[in-house]
Design an enzyme around this catalytic site. Sequence first.
Site, short mmCIF file in Angstrom:
data_model
loop_
_atom_site.label_atom_id
_atom_site.label_comp_id
_atom_site.label_asym_id
_atom_site.label_seq_id
_atom_site.Cartn_x
_atom_site.Cartn_y
_atom_site.Cartn_z
N SER A 133 11.05 -23.97 89.23
CA SER A 133 11.98 -23.30 88.33
C SER A 133 13.41 -23.79 88.57
O SER A 133 13.69 -24.97 88.39
CB SER A 133 11.84 -21.78 88.48
N ASP A 191 4.22 -20.06 79.57
CA ASP A 191 5.42 -19.70 80.33
C ASP A 191 6.49 -19.18 79.37
O ASP A 191 6.95 -19.91 78.49
CB ASP A 191 5.94 -20.93 81.09
N HIS A 218 4.63 -18.59 84.26
CA HIS A 218 5.70 -19.08 85.12
C HIS A 218 5.31 -18.95 86.59
O HIS A 218 5.75 -18.03 87.30
CB HIS A 218 6.99 -18.29 84.83
#
EC number: 3.1.2.-
Length: 279
Positions: A133, A191, A218
């Site tokens: 991320s 996601d 995610h």
Amino acid sequence: MTNNDAAVEAAGSSRASSSKQQLKLEITEKVRVLCLHGYRQNGEAFKNKLGSFRKFANKYAEFVFITAPHVAKALESAAEPVPEQRSWWANKDDGSFKGTNKGGPAFGFQESLRCVEEAWRTQGPFQGLLGFSQGACFVGLICGLAKKKLTSIRPEFAVLASGFLSGSLVHMSAYEEAISIPTLHIYGQTDEIIPKEMSESLAARFKNAEVLEHSGGHYFPATAQQKQTFINFFQDRLQEYLEHEELQQSGNASFVDSGAEDDNDAEVAAMTAELDESD
């Protein structure tokens, strides 16, 4: 050949052999990877989340986890920040971070870059980077900065999970040149935090990109379905690393041999002089 001649030759051969052996022992059997966590995570939490993944790749890679220097802004305005929730930088004026934000600042980025550079220097050597991320966004930026020689970090490969291009204006120049190091890009079809299109845009900046798309959201996947992809990627990186080290070792060994011959010549001359004097 006299006994003295044989002794000199044996001493020189032993010393050259010892030098070659020392060079060989310096070659590690795993690639080392510096890992950058996501927003509101920290190094220890990220390490725990990647337990299964690390088991898959453990034969070929060693993973080192560090923590961002900034405490993330509290989720609620009246709440106190949680020290364990960390951030690499903030891209909103209120000091928070959102991956989809465009045109904002990058508060704290330089401090975080220095933090990673310090870890790369003091905890290394490392060959690769891994990020999730915000950490994957950071890895992409570091690769771009390394391409332009604007950081001391020199990754030979990278793994980017749920990554994306930074929308901060000060980061735009990091994406000007395509990057050629091998990369593995991992993202989920569902996601909602970092839509897969954002991860695809990041992957498009790399010339030698491999993509692992999973059906989830995610997170960093580590099931039997992804196991072989991880193994193959790190097997290839380890092979490349060892081949590179072998080439360097060959060059260094040749240099050591040349030096050993010069030393032997000096020793032979000294021993010959002693023999002449004894005669």
